[in-house]
Design a protein around this motif. Structure first.
Motif, PDB file in Angstrom:
ATOM      1  N   SER A 135       0.815  -1.214   0.000  1.00 40.49           N
ATOM      2  CA  SER A 135       0.000   0.000   0.000  1.00 40.49           C
ATOM      3  C   SER A 135       0.845   1.258   0.000  1.00 40.49           C
ATOM      4  N   ALA A 136       0.502   2.186  -0.902  1.00 42.50           N
ATOM      5  CA  ALA A 136       1.100   3.523  -0.920  1.00 42.50           C
ATOM      6  C   ALA A 136       0.189   4.428  -0.101  1.00 42.50           C
ATOM      7  N   ARG A 137       0.526   4.633   1.147  1.00 40.67           N
ATOM      8  CA  ARG A 137      -0.402   5.306   2.068  1.00 40.67           C
ATOM      9  C   ARG A 137      -0.647   6.772   1.689  1.00 40.67           C
ATOM     10  N   ASP A 138       0.359   7.453   1.141  1.00 43.04           N
ATOM     11  CA  ASP A 138       0.144   8.848   0.766  1.00 43.04           C
ATOM     12  C   ASP A 138      -0.833   8.947  -0.401  1.00 43.04           C
ATOM     13  N   LEU A 139      -0.721   8.070  -1.384  1.00 45.68           N
ATOM     14  CA  LEU A 139      -1.680   8.065  -2.485  1.00 45.68           C
ATOM     15  C   LEU A 139      -3.063   7.663  -1.986  1.00 45.68           C
ATOM     16  N   GLN A 140      -3.100   6.700  -1.080  1.00 41.62           N
ATOM     17  CA  GLN A 140      -4.382   6.245  -0.542  1.00 41.62           C
ATOM     18  C   GLN A 140      -5.101   7.353   0.220  1.00 41.62           C
ATOM     19  N   ARG A 141      -4.357   8.135   1.000  1.00 33.60           N
ATOM     20  CA  ARG A 141      -4.977   9.217   1.781  1.00 33.60           C
ATOM     21  C   ARG A 141      -5.700  10.206   0.867  1.00 33.60           C
ATOM     22  N   ARG A 142      -5.040  10.576  -0.237  1.00 39.00           N
ATOM     23  CA  ARG A 142      -5.678  11.513  -1.163  1.00 39.00           C
ATOM     24  C   ARG A 142      -6.938  10.907  -1.766  1.00 39.00           C
ATOM     25  N   GLU A 143      -6.845   9.669  -2.195  1.00 43.56           N
ATOM     26  CA  GLU A 143      -8.000   9.008  -2.813  1.00 43.56           C
ATOM     27  C   GLU A 143      -9.175   8.908  -1.854  1.00 43.56           C
TER      28      GLU A 143
ATOM     29  N   LYS B 102      -3.259   1.195  -3.977  1.00 38.41           N
ATOM     30  CA  LYS B 102      -3.249  -0.235  -3.685  1.00 38.41           C
ATOM     31  C   LYS B 102      -2.886  -1.134  -4.862  1.00 38.41           C
ATOM     32  N   ASP B 103      -2.899  -0.630  -6.097  1.00 33.87           N
ATOM     33  CA  ASP B 103      -2.887  -1.557  -7.234  1.00 33.87           C
ATOM     34  C   ASP B 103      -1.525  -1.796  -7.855  1.00 33.87           C
ATOM     35  N   SER B 104      -0.446  -1.367  -7.208  1.00 29.06           N
ATOM     36  CA  SER B 104       0.877  -1.539  -7.820  1.00 29.06           C
ATOM     37  C   SER B 104       1.419  -2.941  -7.625  1.00 29.06           C
ATOM     38  N   ALA B 105       1.080  -3.592  -6.507  1.00 24.10           N
ATOM     39  CA  ALA B 105       1.630  -4.922  -6.231  1.00 24.10           C
ATOM     40  C   ALA B 105       0.814  -5.616  -5.155  1.00 24.10           C
ATOM     41  N   THR B 106       0.601  -6.904  -5.337  1.00 23.90           N
ATOM     42  CA  THR B 106       0.025  -7.775  -4.321  1.00 23.90           C
ATOM     43  C   THR B 106       0.786  -9.089  -4.372  1.00 23.90           C
TER      44      THR B 106
END
Length: 316
Positions: free
Chosen positions: A162-170, A181-185
């Motif tokens: 998870s990229a938390r900074d990108l997630q916060r904006r979204e 969330k979609d870069s890697a699992t």
């Protein structure tokens, strides 16, 4: 029984796993799942009579290529900590208790148990998330929990990077998560069939498995899978409510509590302690009865900034 997908000499192959290594199957793991658990166990038993490829000679791929991935948020303790970190709130939203919540994530961004993980473009707050995923074994719609339990094929470890900074904006737009969330699992190291984990089921029907995660050899978090708010069969039943789940669909438990991710600890401590992941960090996850994943964070692609929206014109 454990089923895996691996790469050797540039070729991907499906296999059943034994103490000796990997025994090739004549089909993909997804196709095996679609045949149903009894037939898959029979095919696996036949494959075990063949030669084995040592594990140290191969690259483990994600165990299967799922049609879809739903990721739930089934651990109350995780929600409590992450709400503080990601949205700046406090406490668990009352709506969490009413029904399981999930989002769809990217089935094209899967990584294997030991693959390198690039930092998402533009992210400075990169995080791991320790989860278990269930794999559906047959198609179904509006399943009861009892029917859903019978439809479960097996389980694997899931790391929802998870990229938390990108997630916060979204999340401030009240939609998502998306690019956060979609870069890697990570899925792996293999798919353990449901019958193998039945001895771990507790009196309330939950799988009671120990879960642990470390960064660079230092343990960051540990929990038990039985601390989920709902067992997997209820997650599958909810996912199928008024629609379909398909054989091979992956359903994540959501991140466990007690340090199952960094953001939970940041929220509770009011500081980025431990710090966000950086290139060179090694994240290792172990789930009892399933196995271990070990991924190294590496630099990501350097891309130009995203162009902001053009202000809306006032003329018609």
């Amino acid at each position: 029984m454990r089923f895996a997908t691996y790469e050797l000499d540039g070729t991907a192959r499906a296999a059943v796993v034994s103490d000796d290594g990997l025994h090739d199957l004549p089909t993909t793991v997804l196709d095996l799942v679609r045949t149903g658990l009894p037939a898959a166990l029979e095919a696996g038993g036949a494959a075990l009579r063949g030669p084995a490829v040592p594990l140290d000679r191969v690259r483990l791929l994600p165990p299967l290529s799922p049609p879809s991935i739903r990721d739930f948020v089934a651990f109350e303790e995780h929600v409590e900590g992450v709400v503080m970190s990601v949205s700046g709130g406090s406490g668990v939203p009352p709506e969490w208790y009413e029904a399981p919540t999930f989002y769809f994530t990217n089935p094209h961004a899967l990584l294997g148990a030991h693959d390198d993980v690039p930092v998402p473009p533009g992210s400075r707050l990169f995080d791991f998330e320790l989860e278990v995923a269930a794999v559906v074994g047959r198609d179904g719609a509006s399943l009861t929990p009892e029917q859903a339990r019978d439809a479960l094929f097996g389980y694997t470890v899931l790391n929802d990077w998870s990229a938390r900074d990108l997630q916060r904006r979204e999340m401030r737009v009240n939609l998502g998560p998306a690019k956060g969330k979609d870069s890697a699992t990570t899925l792996g190291p293999w798919l353990v069939t449901a019958d193998e984990l039945e001895p771990f089921r507790d009196d309330e029907g939950f799988l009671d498995l120990a879960m642990r995660v470390s960064v660079n050899g230092t343990e960051v978090g540990h929990d038990r899978l039985a601390n989920m708010g709902w067992p997997f069969e209820e997650l599958v039943a909810y996912a199928s409510r008024g629609t379909w789940v398909r054989a091979g669909d992956v359903l994540g438990s959501g991140t466990c509590g007690n340090g199952g991710c960094l953001a939970e600890l940041w929220g509770r401590r009011g500081a980025q302690d431990p710090p966000p992941l950086r290139p060179g960090d090694v994240v290792e996850m172990t789930v009892e009865g399933i196995g271990t994943t070990r991924n190294t964070v590496v630099p990501g692609t350097d891309l130009p900034p995203v162009r902001p929206a053009r202000p809306r014109r006032r003329t018609r």
